[in-house]
Every structure is written in structure tokens, then in C-alpha cells.
Scaffold this active site. Sequence first.
Site, short mmCIF file in Angstrom:
data_model
loop_
_atom_site.label_atom_id
_atom_site.label_comp_id
_atom_site.label_asym_id
_atom_site.label_seq_id
_atom_site.Cartn_x
_atom_site.Cartn_y
_atom_site.Cartn_z
N GLY A 88 0.81 -1.21 0.00
CA GLY A 88 0.00 0.00 0.00
C GLY A 88 0.84 1.26 0.00
O GLY A 88 1.90 1.30 0.62
N THR A 94 5.28 1.87 6.04
CA THR A 94 3.94 1.38 6.28
C THR A 94 3.20 2.35 7.19
O THR A 94 3.75 2.80 8.19
CB THR A 94 3.89 -0.03 6.91
OG1 THR A 94 2.56 -0.29 7.35
CG2 THR A 94 4.81 -0.16 8.11
N ASP A 115 0.87 1.47 8.94
CA ASP A 115 0.44 0.68 10.10
C ASP A 115 1.41 0.76 11.27
O ASP A 115 1.06 0.41 12.38
CB ASP A 115 0.26 -0.78 9.70
CG ASP A 115 -0.93 -0.99 8.78
OD1 ASP A 115 -1.84 -0.13 8.79
OD2 ASP A 115 -0.95 -1.99 8.04
N MET A 151 -7.73 2.55 9.39
CA MET A 151 -6.94 1.41 8.91
C MET A 151 -6.07 0.83 10.03
O MET A 151 -5.74 1.52 10.99
CB MET A 151 -6.05 1.81 7.74
CG MET A 151 -6.78 1.80 6.39
SD MET A 151 -5.61 2.08 5.02
CE MET A 151 -6.70 1.85 3.60
N GLY A 152 -5.67 -0.41 9.87
CA GLY A 152 -4.83 -1.08 10.86
C GLY A 152 -5.29 -2.51 11.02
O GLY A 152 -6.21 -2.80 11.75
N ARG A 153 -4.63 -3.40 10.27
CA ARG A 153 -5.06 -4.78 10.24
C ARG A 153 -4.73 -5.49 11.56
O ARG A 153 -5.58 -6.13 12.16
CB ARG A 153 -4.35 -5.48 9.08
CG ARG A 153 -4.75 -6.91 8.85
CD ARG A 153 -4.05 -7.46 7.62
NE ARG A 153 -4.47 -6.73 6.43
CZ ARG A 153 -5.58 -7.01 5.75
NH1 ARG A 153 -6.37 -7.98 6.14
NH2 ARG A 153 -5.88 -6.33 4.67
N GLU A 188 -9.90 -1.04 11.89
CA GLU A 188 -10.63 -1.96 11.01
C GLU A 188 -10.35 -3.42 11.38
O GLU A 188 -11.15 -4.30 11.13
CB GLU A 188 -10.24 -1.72 9.55
CG GLU A 188 -8.76 -1.94 9.29
CD GLU A 188 -8.32 -1.69 7.85
OE1 GLU A 188 -9.13 -1.20 7.05
OE2 GLU A 188 -7.15 -1.99 7.54
N GLN A 209 -6.78 8.14 4.09
CA GLN A 209 -5.78 8.28 5.13
C GLN A 209 -4.36 7.89 4.71
O GLN A 209 -3.41 8.24 5.37
CB GLN A 209 -6.19 7.49 6.37
CG GLN A 209 -6.27 5.99 6.17
CD GLN A 209 -7.17 5.29 7.17
OE1 GLN A 209 -7.01 5.42 8.35
NE2 GLN A 209 -8.15 4.54 6.67
N ARG A 210 -4.21 7.18 3.61
CA ARG A 210 -2.86 6.79 3.21
C ARG A 210 -2.38 7.51 1.96
O ARG A 210 -1.22 7.38 1.58
CB ARG A 210 -2.76 5.28 3.02
CG ARG A 210 -3.38 4.75 1.75
CD ARG A 210 -3.20 3.23 1.68
NE ARG A 210 -3.61 2.72 0.40
CZ ARG A 210 -3.78 1.43 0.12
NH1 ARG A 210 -3.59 0.53 1.04
NH2 ARG A 210 -4.14 1.04 -1.08
#
Lengths: 407, 407
Positions: A14, A137, A139, A181-183, A238, A298-299
Site C-alpha cells: 500500500g 507502512t 500501520d 486502517m490497521g489490520r 478496522e 488516510q494513506r
Amino acid sequence: MKLEGKVVIAQGGGPTAVINQSLVGITLEARKFVQVTRVYGSLYGVRGIIDEEFVDLTQETTHNLEQVANTPSSALLSTRDKPDEKYCKEIFKVLKAYDVRYFFYIGGNDSADTVRIVNEEADKADYEFRAIHVPKTIDNDLVLSDHTPGYGSAARFVASAFTGVNLDNRALPGVYIGVVMGRNAGFLAAASALAQKYPDDGPHLIYMPERPFNQETFLRDVQRVYDRYGRCVVAVSEGIVDENGVPMMTILSKNTEVDAHGNVQLSGTGALGDLLSDLVRTRLKIKRVRSDTFGYLQRSFIGCVSDVDQREAREVGERAAHYAIWYNMDGSISIQRTGFYSVNYQLENLSDVAGKTRHMPDEFINESGNGVTDDFKYYIRPLLGSGFPTAHRLRAPKVDKILQVNT
Amino acid sequence: MKLEGKVVIAQGGGPTAVINQSLVGITLEARKFVQVTRVYGSLYGVRGIIDEEFVDLTQETTHNLEQVANTPSSALLSTRDKPDEKYCKEIFKVLKAYDVRYFFYIGGNDSADTVRIVNEEADKADYEFRAIHVPKTIDNDLVLSDHTPGYGSAARFVASAFTGVNLDNRALPGVYIGVVMGRNAGFLAAASALAQKYPDDGPHLIYMPERPFNQETFLRDVQRVYDRYGRCVVAVSEGIVDENGVPMMTILSKNTEVDAHGNVQLSGTGALGDLLSDLVRTRLKIKRVRSDTFGYLQRSFIGCVSDVDQREAREVGERAAHYAIWYNMDGSISIQRTGFYSVNYQLENLSDVAGKTRHMPDEFINESGNGVTDDFKYYIRPLLGSGFPTAHRLRAPKVDKILQVNT
């Protein structure tokens, strides 16, 4: 001894707001070395190596490179491919044919794993070759780094967004749920806490994947905040999971989509936010409930970037070039915090970084598991960069009532 | 003849990024007049008048007012109440009791209607009273104005967001659908067109409420773009309607929520985007389809503001004070474009503005009804303000293939 040959740079996974800073950092630095015959960019990540889709960055103007550095999203385009051994053998065939001796892959922990495999294949083939993973990233989930390039800018976006929606929710009260976001890691959702300026500012609740998400606890939390302030702003990762570690999205969504890494699609749909809204609306009988899923904004949002993040993304690129070309070393660049606020960069073993996920440490999450600590705010504040906008309120005194006192 | 008494200012409807510029414009200007005994702010719109919830803005520091001016969302908080005759009688009872002679209501066409009713009640009651509607709406749908304060900043957000998601979609191709606010007018969705810098940049398709939305035409449009570019970015107004004028959201959503104005809830849910995504995924068999609903971010995001919008929002407030206090006039302030780019302000009759909706003129929409014209781009560009960020691409030449030519 100078290892002469070409450089190949690729970008994977991403995009971030500053991923091109790293690209330009490597490119400009690599172009200074006499042993570097050409600097190539591979289009669409490692896929572009297989397909021999290269552009010659040696022939790019320095001025345009600087413009590209300030543009979000991967200028070399990207891929979600995860090379296996066969894929890597293909990569070598091409790299050897092009006399490539330096390979830089800018990406997250999946990309670090790709670099590791490619490097192992190089060793097996006894091909003199330097491979460096350059971190990026949003994240913030790479191990051994204080934080990752791309996180600061995405965090700034999330904190700015929550500053705004908190004001919005204050003006027109109700329950607001923002899905971030944030897996696997809650760092990005946690960044919403920087929107809390005044004591009653939202987000009042923050849920991260590091703590199991329980619907009943969630509803009790929302009711408590709503009773106190007449409104409630919630930030949710998320990737929140239930007590058994199953993502809430998997539980709730019918059409789950899985990528080459076996990851369920979490972004690009408003399902989680809508479901949590419905839950609050039906169970708590609160009428005005709204949710937004921040999604791709956001990214990749242009114009919301952390200058600290930009600078560091540039430097990890430059340092990657130094390690590979000056020192003939392989590895993954990490960011080490050395002060408040200063950093240094070092080289980690690829196998220590590849495929591993860093989570929010316990001291960053509050006891109830629905917010962050001051430790976290101290950690994240410098990463947002300078000029972070804050909200201001009227402090005009209340006027004494006339009619309601008289009647 | 000077009409001595108090000023009351209120803010109604959805917040914007610059609505406090108007509040501060009125406040600072009104405080200069000797006949103005106090400047009060009403909390939660007209509801605060009924409830006698006033703050004394005469006792607010100028410095803090300037800080508040730069903060998005209604600093005096807001309401969705739409006063009827009974409600307005209540308002008068309070205004008279407080010796209020000047009333400023900052809001959209619903708020203009409120000002109109309040003013009529004042006339009936033979109460000497000046009432001015100060425009604000991100929808840009007020008649008689070239554009409305709040639109430029929201448009800048939307154009910035699409600049980013277009880059994201280029790096990781697929179909992307971004749902933008706009109940009746497509101005805000249309602003996404400013993200189109290079000829193949998205959004490739823009759907506005001014043209009926047909699912089959939509699918054909997406397929055509996808065949050409291998990807497709779509901007959609939340208020798109079918051939019979029925909102797509009403057709598709089960739990529709209606506010005091009889409006169906369109924002705060990802349903429309998800449905359109499903349509593309199932009918066109395209695998990577994503949608984002921009939601509340686009009207309250802190740090994405148009300086032109800020300046004009301030000036409509100042001019409102002039018309009411210098000239003893009632009405609604409009913005008139006088050059490229210059504006002037004038006073309109409340009944000419109240409750009326302006739509995208035909010359702003392309023939196919799925995009905008150059006329629209010429119209909107100055409204985004200075320093609007643009994307830059690599222009490095392609490298000749070695292996694929030889085999």
C-alpha cells in the site's frame, strides 16, 4: 572493493504519503557512486522485474525527482505479489541479465520478506548482490523500529480528521464512529487521541486490535460517555477482533475477499462502521448515530503530510544506499529514537524483520482497553511534524437568563 | 437614526471549515458600533434563543476570536430545528426580553428560511428589528450567489482526496468509487475533477444529482474506462437519483432516517458506496473494487482550507454587520463574481433565497452526464485557494527489454 553494476528500486504494498521520499533518497544517493552504472526503477513492484518493466531513473531530472518526492503514493506503482522460490528464480534470471547488483525494495513486512527470499536466492546462486529493505507502512507495525516512514503522515491525517469530526459532533451531538486502517496493530487508530485537546474532546473511546472487542463492553462504554457528555466519538481499528481472535469484519461480512498474502479485505467498504452504528442505534436507542470509514484517504491524501515523516523517509532511502553501496551490506533499515526528538538509522538482519508484526505495547493502551495512555501521546507527538493544527473554542461567559428565572 | 440594542448571532445546519470566519466577522464588526450594547452568541442555533442559552461575545478576547475563526465547525454549536410560527413567537418573546435588535443567522437555505420567518414575525409584532442571513454551505446550492462560503474548502478537500486516491488506484489498479456529500446539487462531487492533472487521471467518471442515474449506463461507463486504462476512479454524489427522481439511497437502504426538514439521511453510512461496489463486482466481474464514503471528513477536516474561502467567509460576516447596523436593512448576503478572480457582496431579499436550491448549470456538466466541462474547471479553480497541491509523475524513459526480445 567496488561492486560495479546496476541498481534496481521497487515499491511494494500500500502507498503512503512519503514513500516517494525514500525512492528519491535512494536514487539521488545511488547516482553519486561511480560503481553504479544505472539506476533503474521497476514498475509495479517485483512484478516489474519479471516483466522487465524498467524505467531509467539515471535519466530523470533532479528537479522532477524532488517534485515526485512530495507526491503521495508509489511513483513506481505497486503490487501485492508475494514471491515464492519460483518467482524469485525468475527475478534472478532478469537481474543477472541486466547486471543488477543492488536491489532496494521499499515496503512493509511483506516486502521485507520478499527481500529476504530474493537475497537467499542470490546467495544460493552465488551471485554477488546487495539487497536492502527500505521500510514504509502507515500501520507502524515493523519490529525493531521506533516507528516507520509513512506512519507520521497517516497519523497526522487521522488526528486532523478526528479533530474535525469531534468539533462536528460537538455542534450536532450524537454518536460518531470512525473506522481507521490497521489490520493487526492499533497504532493508526490510536493516533486519533491527538485530537483530544479539551478534557471533553473526542475520541472518547478508541478500540485497537491488541485488545479483544466485546460488543457488550462496547455498548456499555458508549452509553457511559453519552450519559456524561450527551455525545460520543469513537475510533475503531478496522482489524478489531473478538475474544477468539476472529476479525469482527469476518464475522459480519458476507463477501470476504482474500489477497495473495491470505489477508481478508478490510478497507474499501463501509460495512464495519455501518454494523457498529446499527448496534448502537438498535440497542441503545440513540437516534443520531453516524459512521465514517476513513478508507484510502488516510494513506494517500495530498497536502496532509508530516515534515518529520518526509525527512525520515528521505533519510532511510539515503542510508539504504550507503549501507549497500559504501559498505556492501544487506538488511533492513530501522529508525531508532535517540532523544525528544531525534533519531538515528541502523541496519537490521532481514530475517529479524521479515514477516513479523509489531503491536501497540501494553504501556500505550489504557487499562480498560478503550483508549491510550500519556506514554503513547508522548511517543507519537513528534511524529506528526510541525504546524499540526489545533482547535480553539469560545470562552465567552454565559449570559444570565431573564425569562426562565422570572417564570 | 441609530437603532440601539443587542446583537444575537447563531449558526445553523451542518458545519463548514470557515463558518467561524463569518461569526468572527460579524462579532468584530458589530462590536465597533456605539448603538450595539452587547453581542451575544446563541448556543445550538435558534434552539439556544428559545432556551436562553447565550454567551457574551462582547467579553471574548479578539485574539481568541481570531483563533476560533481558523477552527472548523460551528463554535456556537448548531441545530437542525426548523422554526414554524409557534417556534418563532417563542423566539420573539426572548429577543424582546433581551432587547435584541440585530439578528444574524449563519446557515444554508434552510437557515435563510428561518431568518425569513423570524423577520416576518418581527414585522407582524411591529418590533423594530434587523435580520440577516449569512450564507454558508459546502453544497454550494444557494441561489443568487456565485458560490457559497464553505464550498471552496470542502471542494479543496474533495479535490485533494481524489488526487490521492487516483494515485493510489494507479499504483494498485482496480475500480474505486468515492461517495461525496451533496443532497441536491453536484457541485461538491464535481470538485473532484480538479484532481485530473494528466490526461489519464481520475476521477474518470463523475455522477451528480442533476442527471438521472441509470445502473446500466453506469456499468457501461465503468467497463469502457476500465478497458482503456485498466482501472477506473468514480466520484458520486450521495444524492444521485434514478429516472423518477427517487434517491438511490432510498431505493437501496432499509433504515432511512428523516430529519425535521423531511430530508432522508444520506451521510454517516457507507451503504451507497458498498452497493455500487457490489454492482461493479458482480456484474462486471472486476475483482478489485473499493469504495469510500468521504462522510463528515469533507466538511470539518482541520488543516485543509482555502484561503479564498476563509477571506470571503470573513467578509460576508462583516458585510452583514454593515447592512444591518449602518443601513438598517434585512436580507441575505450574496457573493457576486466580478473578475478572474475578484468578488463583491450584495444584499438579496430573504424570500428570493430562502428554501430555494441552486443546481449545477447545464454548461458545467458534460453531454454524457458523467463528468464536468472546462467551464466548470474555470469556475471552481479560484475557489480552492492558493497553494493547492498537485501530483507529479516520473518521466524517466523506459528501458529496452533484454530477455523478452531474445526469447
